[in-house]
Design an enzyme around this catalytic site. Sequence first.
Site, short mmCIF file in Angstrom:
data_model
loop_
_atom_site.label_atom_id
_atom_site.label_comp_id
_atom_site.label_asym_id
_atom_site.label_seq_id
_atom_site.Cartn_x
_atom_site.Cartn_y
_atom_site.Cartn_z
N LYS A 23 2.94 -8.92 41.94
CA LYS A 23 3.08 -9.50 43.21
C LYS A 23 3.81 -8.76 44.21
CE LYS A 23 6.20 -13.28 43.51
NZ LYS A 23 7.09 -12.97 44.66
N SER A 24 4.69 -7.65 43.93
CA SER A 24 5.26 -6.84 44.80
C SER A 24 4.45 -5.97 45.40
CB SER A 24 6.35 -6.28 44.29
OG SER A 24 7.60 -6.96 44.01
N GLY B 253 10.04 -14.46 50.30
CA GLY B 253 10.98 -13.60 51.15
C GLY B 253 10.34 -12.15 51.39
N SER C 285 18.57 -3.83 47.83
CA SER C 285 17.53 -4.77 48.06
C SER C 285 16.21 -3.85 48.71
CB SER C 285 17.76 -6.01 49.34
OG SER C 285 16.61 -6.39 49.76
N ASP D 168 14.41 -10.10 38.93
CA ASP D 168 13.79 -11.28 38.80
C ASP D 168 13.53 -11.77 37.28
OD1 ASP D 168 13.35 -11.24 41.35
OD2 ASP D 168 11.41 -10.15 41.28
N LYS E 19 18.22 -16.22 45.68
CA LYS E 19 16.83 -15.94 45.61
C LYS E 19 16.14 -17.40 46.13
CE LYS E 19 16.83 -11.75 44.24
NZ LYS E 19 16.13 -10.78 45.00
C1 S3P Z 1 11.05 -7.74 46.01
C2 S3P Z 1 12.16 -7.41 45.90
C3 S3P Z 1 13.35 -8.34 45.30
C4 S3P Z 1 12.78 -9.21 44.35
C5 S3P Z 1 11.58 -10.04 44.86
C6 S3P Z 1 10.60 -8.84 45.41
C7 S3P Z 1 10.01 -7.06 46.62
O1 S3P Z 1 14.09 -8.85 46.32
O2 S3P Z 1 13.79 -10.20 43.86
O3 S3P Z 1 11.43 -11.13 44.09
O4 S3P Z 1 8.90 -7.05 46.57
O5 S3P Z 1 10.49 -6.23 47.50
P1 S3P Z 1 15.27 -8.08 47.15
O6 S3P Z 1 14.71 -6.75 47.37
O7 S3P Z 1 15.79 -8.67 48.10
O8 S3P Z 1 16.36 -7.98 45.93
#
Ligand code: S3P
Length: 426
Positions: free
Chosen positions: A21-22, A93, A166, A313, A340
Amino acid sequence: MSQHFKRIEKIKGALNLGGDKSISHRAVMFASMAEGESTILNCSSSLDVWSTVSCFRSLGCKIDGDTNQLKIIGRGFKGFKSPSHPLDCGNSGTTARLISGILCAQNFETTLIGDESLSKRPMKRVIEPLSKLGAKFRPSEVGTLPLEILPVDSLIPINYEMSVASAQVKSAIILAGIHLNEVSTIIEHEITRNHTEKLLSIVTEKTGDSTKLFFSRKNYPQKFELTVPSDISSASFFIVLALLSKESVVTIKNVSLNETRTGIIDILKKMNGDITIQNSKTELGETYGDLIVRSSNLVNTEIPISIIANIIDEIPILSIAGLFAKGDFKIQGAKELRVKESDRITALCHNFKIAGLSVNEFEDGFEISGEPNNSVNTFESFGDHRIAMSFAVFSMLHKEGGLVNNFECAAISNPNFVKQIAELTA
Ligand code: S3P
């Protein structure tokens, strides 16, 4: 919709999960920013990534195909079209934070909105550093969505020291900074996922526990072709299920093994988990390989605070592994879980109490002990995909099975979860 999960005795076979996903979010964003046509293979089919796709369509990008092969014609440097309506980031997010960094460099105004959960999540963490770059916002009083992003004449480079671990905040700053000819820098003291740095070839320098990143317009994306490795966070539910059900052997194909994401494998192996890696390869800086997971007798271990950002996660499903492992499960240093998709500490503790366990809740974690009760429990998902799938796994390992309310939210990261379980138990 409440979904029933019956006890499973074992799982067996091979599993192809969707793209990470990321990495998929970033691939869609960077292809949209680049000039010309990019191709993304094995893109995530998660609803979150489709929120990103829909935002970039509204910004004038042509995005065709399906998750097997997505073709994106990007708009080039500062080439986005002003959208005719607010951009809806849904539950995501990553969409909201990263797109803020891109949009603050455009010459038009945009408004970001999101669903009920996203509208409660903190945006100040991106507004504050992006404002230092000269970006202008009209946030709600509490610093949440809806967020208006206003055009400015020009941004200014910054040297920023991260105050929260983050990857989303780090990426938002990078995405704004690569609109400038001058070099900006970020220092991060806790390692967070580095997909943005890898995909944009950002130079990093390590000193002790800190990493310094250097970026400028030279890192602005160009068109590319990328096969997205499979999602290690989605894989972790199947890994835990295979480890804890008797006589199971599962192969999970082409899983992302990026070093900022594999903490879950390290911890589960430390807990005596039988997980081996085969056929590992690296493409565009991202490593992936097949995971072979076999039933194991897990034993709880101390979870060091230094690994929390790496496993953030996976903590919900790790706590399910901990609950069935020998000894008590305890985690601390994880207060980010409170912001979250749900307050995951509250959500986990609530469901553990339903299962009859003794729970000790801390501001930054929790501790669980005791044996689960003998009831058919009904768990709350809190509209949070990772809580929903964690208690689906709990139910499948529990002698009486169990129910998870509002299970449809699992589609936020894995719309095929139930189908994949059925394939492995057939
Ligand atoms: C993510 C970073 C994480 C993770 C989120 C996806 C990303 O959040 O919890 O599910 O894709 O950069 P944070 O960067 O706010 O910790």
